[in-house]
Scaffold this motif. Structure first.
Motif, PDB file in Angstrom:
ATOM      1  N   SER A  47     -17.437  -4.321  22.772  1.00 29.29           N
ATOM      2  CA  SER A  47     -17.316  -2.985  22.188  1.00 29.29           C
ATOM      3  C   SER A  47     -17.218  -3.057  20.671  1.00 29.29           C
ATOM      4  O   SER A  47     -17.765  -2.211  19.959  1.00 29.29           O
ATOM      5  N   CYS A  48     -16.516  -4.061  20.178  1.00 31.35           N
ATOM      6  CA  CYS A  48     -16.388  -4.244  18.730  1.00 31.35           C
ATOM      7  C   CYS A  48     -17.740  -4.558  18.111  1.00 31.35           C
ATOM      8  O   CYS A  48     -18.095  -4.006  17.063  1.00 31.35           O
ATOM      9  N   ARG A  49     -18.470  -5.437  18.756  1.00 31.64           N
ATOM     10  CA  ARG A  49     -19.790  -5.831  18.242  1.00 31.64           C
ATOM     11  C   ARG A  49     -20.721  -4.617  18.190  1.00 31.64           C
ATOM     12  O   ARG A  49     -21.470  -4.446  17.232  1.00 31.64           O
ATOM     13  N   ALA A  50     -20.657  -3.781  19.214  1.00 34.01           N
ATOM     14  CA  ALA A  50     -21.515  -2.598  19.263  1.00 34.01           C
ATOM     15  C   ALA A  50     -21.112  -1.567  18.203  1.00 34.01           C
ATOM     16  O   ALA A  50     -21.969  -0.922  17.598  1.00 34.01           O
ATOM     17  N   GLU A  51     -19.828  -1.430  17.963  1.00 32.98           N
ATOM     18  CA  GLU A  51     -19.310  -0.420  17.044  1.00 32.98           C
ATOM     19  C   GLU A  51     -19.389  -0.830  15.574  1.00 32.98           C
ATOM     20  O   GLU A  51     -19.484   0.014  14.678  1.00 32.98           O
TER      21      GLU A  51
ATOM     22  N   LEU B 237       0.802  -1.219   0.000  1.00 30.93           N
ATOM     23  CA  LEU B 237       0.000   0.000   0.000  1.00 30.93           C
ATOM     24  C   LEU B 237       0.836   1.271   0.000  1.00 30.93           C
ATOM     25  O   LEU B 237       0.281   2.370   0.007  1.00 30.93           O
ATOM     26  N   LYS B 238       2.166   1.136   0.005  1.00 32.78           N
ATOM     27  CA  LYS B 238       3.015   2.332   0.070  1.00 32.78           C
ATOM     28  C   LYS B 238       2.611   3.317  -1.008  1.00 32.78           C
ATOM     29  O   LYS B 238       2.310   2.947  -2.132  1.00 32.78           O
ATOM     30  N   GLY B 239       2.597   4.575  -0.634  1.00 34.65           N
ATOM     31  CA  GLY B 239       2.173   5.621  -1.543  1.00 34.65           C
ATOM     32  C   GLY B 239       0.713   5.999  -1.355  1.00 34.65           C
ATOM     33  O   GLY B 239       0.256   7.001  -1.884  1.00 34.65           O
ATOM     34  N   LYS B 240      -0.023   5.184  -0.586  1.00 32.74           N
ATOM     35  CA  LYS B 240      -1.441   5.446  -0.337  1.00 32.74           C
ATOM     36  C   LYS B 240      -1.705   5.338   1.161  1.00 32.74           C
ATOM     37  O   LYS B 240      -1.306   4.362   1.791  1.00 32.74           O
ATOM     38  N   PRO B 241      -2.399   6.297   1.733  1.00 30.16           N
ATOM     39  CA  PRO B 241      -2.771   6.148   3.145  1.00 30.16           C
ATOM     40  C   PRO B 241      -3.838   5.063   3.294  1.00 30.16           C
ATOM     41  O   PRO B 241      -4.559   4.757   2.350  1.00 30.16           O
ATOM     42  N   ALA B 242      -3.907   4.473   4.478  1.00 35.22           N
ATOM     43  CA  ALA B 242      -4.884   3.412   4.735  1.00 35.22           C
ATOM     44  C   ALA B 242      -5.366   3.483   6.183  1.00 35.22           C
ATOM     45  O   ALA B 242      -4.663   3.960   7.070  1.00 35.22           O
ATOM     46  N   LEU B 243      -6.573   2.991   6.381  1.00 36.00           N
ATOM     47  CA  LEU B 243      -7.150   2.858   7.708  1.00 36.00           C
ATOM     48  C   LEU B 243      -7.159   1.370   8.040  1.00 36.00           C
ATOM     49  O   LEU B 243      -7.683   0.568   7.260  1.00 36.00           O
ATOM     50  N   VAL B 244      -6.550   1.004   9.161  1.00 37.91           N
ATOM     51  CA  VAL B 244      -6.542  -0.388   9.621  1.00 37.91           C
ATOM     52  C   VAL B 244      -7.392  -0.443  10.890  1.00 37.91           C
ATOM     53  O   VAL B 244      -7.162   0.322  11.831  1.00 37.91           O
ATOM     54  N   HIS B 245      -8.361  -1.343  10.892  1.00 40.91           N
ATOM     55  CA  HIS B 245      -9.291  -1.453  12.024  1.00 40.91           C
ATOM     56  C   HIS B 245      -9.241  -2.877  12.569  1.00 40.91           C
ATOM     57  O   HIS B 245      -9.475  -3.836  11.832  1.00 40.91           O
ATOM     58  N   PHE B 246      -8.908  -3.018  13.850  1.00 44.84           N
ATOM     59  CA  PHE B 246      -8.860  -4.324  14.512  1.00 44.84           C
ATOM     60  C   PHE B 246     -10.121  -4.527  15.335  1.00 44.84           C
ATOM     61  O   PHE B 246     -10.537  -3.632  16.068  1.00 44.84           O
ATOM     62  N   TRP B 247     -10.681  -5.719  15.251  1.00 48.28           N
ATOM     63  CA  TRP B 247     -11.892  -6.062  15.978  1.00 48.28           C
ATOM     64  C   TRP B 247     -11.909  -7.567  16.214  1.00 48.28           C
ATOM     65  O   TRP B 247     -11.067  -8.300  15.711  1.00 48.28           O
TER      66      TRP B 247
ATOM     67  N   PHE C 237     -19.309   1.367  11.978  1.00 44.88           N
ATOM     68  CA  PHE C 237     -18.035   1.336  11.255  1.00 44.88           C
ATOM     69  C   PHE C 237     -18.262   0.875   9.815  1.00 44.88           C
ATOM     70  O   PHE C 237     -17.760   1.491   8.866  1.00 44.88           O
ATOM     71  N   ALA C 238     -19.023  -0.187   9.649  1.00 40.19           N
ATOM     72  CA  ALA C 238     -19.300  -0.712   8.305  1.00 40.19           C
ATOM     73  C   ALA C 238     -20.028   0.337   7.463  1.00 40.19           C
ATOM     74  O   ALA C 238     -19.750   0.476   6.259  1.00 40.19           O
ATOM     75  N   GLN C 239     -20.924   1.086   8.072  1.00 44.32           N
ATOM     76  CA  GLN C 239     -21.627   2.151   7.353  1.00 44.32           C
ATOM     77  C   GLN C 239     -20.652   3.247   6.938  1.00 44.32           C
ATOM     78  O   GLN C 239     -20.705   3.759   5.828  1.00 44.32           O
ATOM     79  N   TRP C 240     -19.715   3.607   7.839  1.00 43.84           N
ATOM     80  CA  TRP C 240     -18.705   4.629   7.522  1.00 43.84           C
ATOM     81  C   TRP C 240     -17.862   4.173   6.334  1.00 43.84           C
ATOM     82  O   TRP C 240     -17.616   4.939   5.401  1.00 43.84           O
TER      83      TRP C 240
END
Length: 163
Positions: free
Chosen positions: A54-58, A38-48, A62-65
């Motif tokens: 808390s992950c289940r609630a969020e 992915l170098k050259g491109k920013p990325a969002l990494v999300h751990f769950w 998150f998926a909608q975002w």
């Protein structure tokens, strides 16, 4: 006394995760990926994880975002040991998202010490933001903060257009 304080500081600095992002994950078919691709491109990494309340609630927000921002490279990775558990949760919640897997050791390389954790990797492959704990993905302020880091054109543009 000063010697012990110095040793403590050095120990804490050594424990702090490196800023350069070294991380591997795999898809359901077992193909392994790295952030180098992915170098050259920013990325969002999300751990769950499906076992994390808390992950289940969020996760639905998150998926909608993610759905609302298809231009953002998003890597949503579960720490579930069994892919079937994560798949069952995603299906139960009605979330259409690829299942990507990693383990706790890989997650810690990026600084994830709690779940959920969201990490922004800049275009140079370095960690630029680390957000531990659940977030309000419907918040415009939080979304604007992320987008400013993830969209190069947003860095020079005002967040609110002037009339």
């Amino acid at each position: 006394m000063i010697r012990w304080i110095t040793v403590l500081i050095i120990t804490l600095l050594a424990w702090t995760p490196a800023h350069t992002a070294e991380f591997k994950w795999m898809d359901e078919s077992g193909t392994t990926y790295t952030l180098d691709s992915l170098k050259g491109k920013p990325a969002l990494v999300h751990f769950w994880a499906s076992w994390c309340p808390s992950c289940r609630a969020e996760m639905p927000a998150f998926a909608q975002w993610v759905s609302n921002h298809p231009q953002i490279k998003t890597i949503s990775v579960t720490l579930d040991q069994k892919a079937a558990n994560a798949t069952a949760f995603l299906q139960e919640a009605g979330i259409d998202m690829p299942l990507l897997l990693t383990d706790e050791n890989q997650a810690r390389k990026l600084g994830a010490q709690a779940l959920p954790t969201t990490i922004i990797i800049d275009a140079d492959g370095e960690v630029s933001q680390l957000h531990r704990g659940p977030r309000d993905w419907s918040s415009k302020a939080y979304s604007d903060q992320l987008l400013k880091s993830l969209l190069p054109e947003a860095q020079n543009a005002p967040l609110h257009a002037q009339r």
